[in-house]
Design a protein around this motif. Structure first.
Motif, mmCIF file in Angstrom:
data_model
loop_
_atom_site.group_PDB
_atom_site.id
_atom_site.type_symbol
_atom_site.label_atom_id
_atom_site.label_comp_id
_atom_site.label_asym_id
_atom_site.label_seq_id
_atom_site.Cartn_x
_atom_site.Cartn_y
_atom_site.Cartn_z
ATOM 1 N N VAL A 42 36.121 39.842 51.363
ATOM 2 C CA VAL A 42 34.999 40.390 50.578
ATOM 3 C C VAL A 42 34.347 41.548 51.342
ATOM 4 O O VAL A 42 34.118 42.634 50.797
ATOM 5 N N VAL A 43 34.101 41.333 52.639
ATOM 6 C CA VAL A 43 33.468 42.377 53.471
ATOM 7 C C VAL A 43 34.368 43.615 53.515
ATOM 8 O O VAL A 43 33.910 44.760 53.332
ATOM 9 N N HIS A 44 35.679 43.370 53.692
ATOM 10 C CA HIS A 44 36.619 44.507 53.766
ATOM 11 C C HIS A 44 36.612 45.306 52.466
ATOM 12 O O HIS A 44 36.582 46.544 52.466
ATOM 13 N N TYR A 45 36.573 44.562 51.329
ATOM 14 C CA TYR A 45 36.613 45.280 50.033
ATOM 15 C C TYR A 45 35.420 46.223 49.930
ATOM 16 O O TYR A 45 35.560 47.412 49.652
ATOM 17 N N TYR A 46 34.217 45.688 50.197
ATOM 18 C CA TYR A 46 33.025 46.531 50.009
ATOM 19 C C TYR A 46 32.830 47.526 51.147
ATOM 20 O O TYR A 46 32.048 48.476 51.039
ATOM 21 N N SER A 47 33.551 47.324 52.245
ATOM 22 C CA SER A 47 33.431 48.270 53.366
ATOM 23 C C SER A 47 34.451 49.405 53.268
ATOM 24 O O SER A 47 34.189 50.521 53.716
ATOM 25 N N ASN A 50 35.972 49.637 47.880
ATOM 26 C CA ASN A 50 35.254 49.554 46.607
ATOM 27 C C ASN A 50 35.399 50.797 45.730
ATOM 28 O O ASN A 50 34.995 51.900 46.092
ATOM 29 N N ASN A 52 36.397 51.647 41.149
ATOM 30 C CA ASN A 52 36.854 51.058 39.901
ATOM 31 C C ASN A 52 38.365 51.238 39.789
ATOM 32 O O ASN A 52 38.942 52.127 40.408
ATOM 33 N N ALA A 64 42.271 50.238 45.586
ATOM 34 C CA ALA A 64 41.622 49.044 45.026
ATOM 35 C C ALA A 64 42.516 48.431 43.942
ATOM 36 O O ALA A 64 42.686 47.214 43.866
ATOM 37 N N TYR A 68 44.145 44.686 43.971
ATOM 38 C CA TYR A 68 43.863 43.764 42.857
ATOM 39 C C TYR A 68 45.168 43.263 42.239
ATOM 40 O O TYR A 68 45.353 42.069 42.008
ATOM 41 N N ASN A 277 35.949 41.478 38.069
ATOM 42 C CA ASN A 277 35.443 41.100 39.394
ATOM 43 C C ASN A 277 36.536 41.474 40.394
ATOM 44 O O ASN A 277 37.333 40.615 40.820
ATOM 45 N N CYS A 279 36.541 42.538 43.507
ATOM 46 C CA CYS A 279 36.446 41.917 44.849
ATOM 47 C C CYS A 279 36.845 40.453 44.780
ATOM 48 O O CYS A 279 37.611 39.958 45.614
#
Ligand code: DCS
Length: 406
Positions: A42-47, A50, A52, A64, A68, A277, A279
């Motif tokens: 989760v941290v890696h995705y938003y760091s 991230n 669309n 991304a 996914y 969703n 992430c």
């Protein structure tokens, strides 16, 4: 499998204290805890990732999208689906069931029948009531005996050429009973009915091969299998998903939009309207990796030892009533019980004061509580990070609660 102590180090939350006592988390049937491997995802995705997905021209969007879709393939392989397009990301088991139920509301008609079981979670009852209200179909119920075992004789009698859908849970969240879905699927298919299996409580503990089962739809929630909340999946046979009308319209799920009418995207996107969703889906893939790192058989074998130990200790308590199948080989590590003359809520409240997290109430299975004529139960549910020592503390706490409340 690595040692339980090493596994526990993967779950930061287990370091927590509750009411000054070390947390003993026995509510895993409600939601499992989250390992650092998933938290890091989760941290890696938003760091770093991230953006669309699916139609972006820029690198971030492509990365991304790749992450996914890689997670979707992990789910396909985990459940042995023929194609990744047979895996639809949803917000959880509830949405997955509603997706199918809403589609069949447009397919079924007066005189058609849907069969569910007396043991179901509300998520696998209410959507089918919607389907029946909207299509004129009729809901039928497979009865269960006092141990929560489904009556297959009665099921055979309910089945007819009017049966179009059979929707049953693989494992009861309230009792832990494992239902014989192989037989149910076979019998239903002999009558030409389609089968949806609610795998929310089985997927964390039982390796499920959807092609071997020949199940038509299978639903799961990530948060019950070490993933995050707000994401789950529907598996569906391609030939059925292709014919199922989508119930959510919007971006992603279309091929062409004209005011005169629109056409839908190919699978799986037809059923994935709007921004998903992202992430949570990627983290779900990390949860699958974690389960594979430990080995689902190893997880289940250890949890079964906890179930046997806790059952043996509980049975020594005067005035206890344990619900569900006595044959523990046909149970996952869930135990629902009551202490004579004591409301389950009061037991849960005292256990919480001792740092012990259990679930009390009807567990979204009110028909089961009505069947037993009880307001609810105390439910303990174990996971791979629980220990025999925790069970000992729980048993002592239960005896303390019983003394205080009697
Ligand atoms: C058998 C079963 N089906 C469907 C659901 C719905 O899952 P989502 O809420 O993820 O859509 C649950 C949730 N289990 C509940 C949740 O809390 N305690 C329980 O036993 C369940 O146990």
């Amino acid at each position: 499998m690595k040692s339980i102590q090493d596994i526990r180090k993967d779950f930061p939350i287990l370091e927590r204290k509750v009411n000054g006592k070390p947390l003993i988390y026995f509510d895993n049937a409600a939601t499992s805890q989250t390992p650092v491997q998933v938290i890091d995802s989760v941290v890696h995705y938003y760091s770093f990732l991230n953006a669309n997905i699916h139609r972006g021209v820029h690198t971030l969007s492509q990365e991304a999208t790749d992450a996914y879709e890689k997670a979707r393939i992990k789910l396909q392989k985990h459940f042995n689906a023929k194609k990744s397009s047979e895996i639809i990301f949803t917000s959880g088991a509830t949405q997955a069931i509603n997706l199918v139920a809403n589609g069949y509301a447009l397919i079924l008609k007066e005189g058609d029948e849907i069969i569910v079981s007396a043991s179901e979670h509300h998520s696998n009852i209410v959507p089918w009531q919607f389907t029946c209200e909207r299509s004129g179909a009729t809901l039928k119920v497979i009865p269960m005996d006092k141990k929560g075992i489904l009556d297959l004789e009665a099921f055979n009698k309910l089945l007819s050429n009017r049966t179009k859908l059979v929707c049953v849970q693989h494992v009861s969240n309230a009792l832990g009973n494992i239902h014989p879905i192989e037989i149910i699927i076979k019998k239903a298919h002999e009558k030409g009915a389609v089968v949806l299996v609610d795998g929310a409580q089985s997927a964390p503990h039982i390796q499920t091969d959807v092609q071997a089962l020949d199940v038509d739809f299978y639903v799961v929630s990530a948060h019950k299998m070490y993933g995050t909340t707000g994401v789950g999946a529907l598996y569906g046979k391609e030939e059925l998903l292709s014919k199922l009308p989508p119930y959510q319209g919007g971006g992603e799920m279309i091929k062409e939009v004209k005011f005169e009418g629109s056409t839908y995207a190919d699978l799986p996107h037809k059923f994935e309207a709007g921004t998903p969703n992202i992430c949570g889906g990627i983290a779900f893939g990390s949860a699958i990796d974690y389960i594979h790192e430990l080995g689902i058989e190893n997880i289940a074998n250890y949890e079964h030892k906890l179930l046997e130990y806790a059952t043996q200790k509980l049975k020594m308590i005067d005035g206890i009533e344990i619900y569900g199948n006595d044959d523990l080989s046909k149970r996952t590590a869930v135990i629902s019980f009551n202490l004579k003359g004591i409301h389950p809520y009061d037991v849960g409240t005292i256990l919480d004061k001792l740092g012990i997290a259990v679930r009390t109430g009807h567990h979204c299975a009110q028909p089961i509580m009505e069947f037993y004529n009880i307001p609810g139960t105390v439910r303990v549910s174990f996971a791979v990070y629980n220990t025999f020592e925790e069970i000992d503390i729980f048993i002592e706490g239960l005896k303390k609660a019983q003394m205080m409340l009697q």
